[in-house]
Design a protein around this motif. Sequence first.
Motif, PDB file in Angstrom:
ATOM      1  N   UNK A 151      23.141  70.102  68.392  1.00  0.00           N
ATOM      2  CA  UNK A 151      22.036  70.428  67.431  1.00  0.00           C
ATOM      3  C   UNK A 151      22.232  71.949  66.959  1.00  0.00           C
ATOM      4  N   UNK A 152      22.669  72.488  68.048  1.00  0.00           N
ATOM      5  CA  UNK A 152      22.748  74.098  67.656  1.00  0.00           C
ATOM      6  C   UNK A 152      24.188  74.283  66.911  1.00  0.00           C
ATOM      7  N   UNK A 153      25.146  73.343  67.050  1.00  0.00           N
ATOM      8  CA  UNK A 153      26.318  73.492  66.256  1.00  0.00           C
ATOM      9  C   UNK A 153      25.854  73.331  64.847  1.00  0.00           C
ATOM     10  N   UNK A 154      25.389  72.258  64.690  1.00  0.00           N
ATOM     11  CA  UNK A 154      24.997  71.894  63.252  1.00  0.00           C
ATOM     12  C   UNK A 154      24.048  72.827  62.510  1.00  0.00           C
ATOM     13  N   UNK A 155      22.948  73.415  63.185  1.00  0.00           N
ATOM     14  CA  UNK A 155      22.414  74.388  62.572  1.00  0.00           C
ATOM     15  C   UNK A 155      22.989  75.605  62.390  1.00  0.00           C
ATOM     16  N   UNK A 156      23.785  76.077  63.276  1.00  0.00           N
ATOM     17  CA  UNK A 156      24.684  77.633  62.956  1.00  0.00           C
ATOM     18  C   UNK A 156      25.591  77.061  61.999  1.00  0.00           C
ATOM     19  N   UNK A 157      26.328  76.085  62.073  1.00  0.00           N
ATOM     20  CA  UNK A 157      27.372  75.630  60.904  1.00  0.00           C
ATOM     21  C   UNK A 157      26.595  75.742  59.378  1.00  0.00           C
ATOM     22  N   UNK A 158      25.438  74.952  59.390  1.00  0.00           N
ATOM     23  CA  UNK A 158      24.637  74.972  58.168  1.00  0.00           C
ATOM     24  C   UNK A 158      24.100  76.224  57.560  1.00  0.00           C
ATOM     25  N   UNK A 159      23.576  77.103  58.596  1.00  0.00           N
ATOM     26  CA  UNK A 159      22.985  78.469  58.367  1.00  0.00           C
ATOM     27  C   UNK A 159      24.181  79.351  57.650  1.00  0.00           C
ATOM     28  N   UNK A 160      25.377  79.413  58.436  1.00  0.00           N
ATOM     29  CA  UNK A 160      26.486  80.233  57.616  1.00  0.00           C
ATOM     30  C   UNK A 160      26.904  79.736  56.326  1.00  0.00           C
ATOM     31  N   UNK A 161      26.950  78.276  56.326  1.00  0.00           N
ATOM     32  CA  UNK A 161      27.504  77.824  54.932  1.00  0.00           C
ATOM     33  C   UNK A 161      26.615  78.225  53.708  1.00  0.00           C
ATOM     34  N   UNK A 162      25.394  78.082  54.053  1.00  0.00           N
ATOM     35  CA  UNK A 162      24.132  78.204  53.105  1.00  0.00           C
ATOM     36  C   UNK A 162      24.065  79.841  52.845  1.00  0.00           C
ATOM     37  N   UNK A 188      14.798  79.370  53.767  1.00  0.00           N
ATOM     38  CA  UNK A 188      16.347  79.232  54.370  1.00  0.00           C
ATOM     39  C   UNK A 188      16.298  78.122  55.358  1.00  0.00           C
ATOM     40  N   UNK A 189      15.146  77.925  56.128  1.00  0.00           N
ATOM     41  CA  UNK A 189      15.016  77.145  57.060  1.00  0.00           C
ATOM     42  C   UNK A 189      14.924  75.612  56.371  1.00  0.00           C
ATOM     43  N   UNK A 190      13.987  75.467  55.392  1.00  0.00           N
ATOM     44  CA  UNK A 190      14.091  74.265  54.807  1.00  0.00           C
ATOM     45  C   UNK A 190      15.199  73.871  53.974  1.00  0.00           C
ATOM     46  N   UNK A 191      15.899  75.012  53.650  1.00  0.00           N
ATOM     47  CA  UNK A 191      17.411  74.488  53.219  1.00  0.00           C
ATOM     48  C   UNK A 191      18.426  74.040  54.144  1.00  0.00           C
ATOM     49  N   UNK A 192      18.213  74.589  55.082  1.00  0.00           N
ATOM     50  CA  UNK A 192      19.174  74.102  56.224  1.00  0.00           C
ATOM     51  C   UNK A 192      18.624  72.543  56.650  1.00  0.00           C
ATOM     52  N   UNK A 193      17.389  72.281  56.910  1.00  0.00           N
ATOM     53  CA  UNK A 193      16.770  71.006  57.048  1.00  0.00           C
ATOM     54  C   UNK A 193      17.432  69.850  56.089  1.00  0.00           C
ATOM     55  N   UNK A 194      17.254  70.395  54.867  1.00  0.00           N
ATOM     56  CA  UNK A 194      17.734  69.450  53.787  1.00  0.00           C
ATOM     57  C   UNK A 194      19.360  69.233  53.776  1.00  0.00           C
ATOM     58  N   UNK A 195      20.081  70.478  54.118  1.00  0.00           N
ATOM     59  CA  UNK A 195      21.455  70.110  54.207  1.00  0.00           C
ATOM     60  C   UNK A 195      21.805  69.384  55.419  1.00  0.00           C
TER      61      UNK A 195
END
Length: 214
Positions: A151-162, A188-195
């Motif tokens: 989960x942490x890896x996915x969230x961090x990757x999505x955050x940096x990409x967005x 920004x949190x909602x955008x990561x959630x959708x990503x």
Amino acid sequence: MAIEVKELRSAERYVPDGSLSGSFGSAEVSIMNLSAGGLQILYPLPLRIGSASRVWFRVRDVGVTTQGRILWSHLSKTQDTSGKMQYKSGIKVEDPAYAEVIARLASNDYIKLDGDTMERKKKRLIEKEKERSGKHLLKVVPAEPTISPEQLLLIEHARERLKANPAIAARLYEQARTAEAANGVRTDIVAVWEYLERSIALPTITRVFEHGKG
């Protein structure tokens, strides 16, 4: 595995145009991909993690020689021509001249950007997270559940990409903002959630944004 993912994210990764042979010390190897910080290789016999040796390969008319050290190694699913399994290793190269050569090879289109590497990783981890969530669907969820490394890896990757793609982030927010769960949640949190295809709960993503692992 976690070491491999972090290493791949440290620099753009490139793939050769066709097969590419080389050597690590006395071992003949096949080169799977390259970056400014190293390369990944396939070979038939095991090599010791942490060992350092001369790396050599040639791309068209460009010969490359440097020193590298094996960071990780495991048995690959890729077989050689005789049907035997091969070993796969990641080699770290700390040589500014090597990084310059990789950049030159890329600018000349001798090697191609492997742009969807992290996207494939993201999809695999999303599927794994969905499977894990499904198996635990009937269990009581604690008030502060542990955030898994996946989960942490996915969230961090999505955050940096967005962060690097604000237009995509805005579009994803527009897609998700009408969802009831998104009410009152940061854009920004909602955008990561959708990503992440809503595979990770918004409170979990919020914890990572505000407190890290927690």
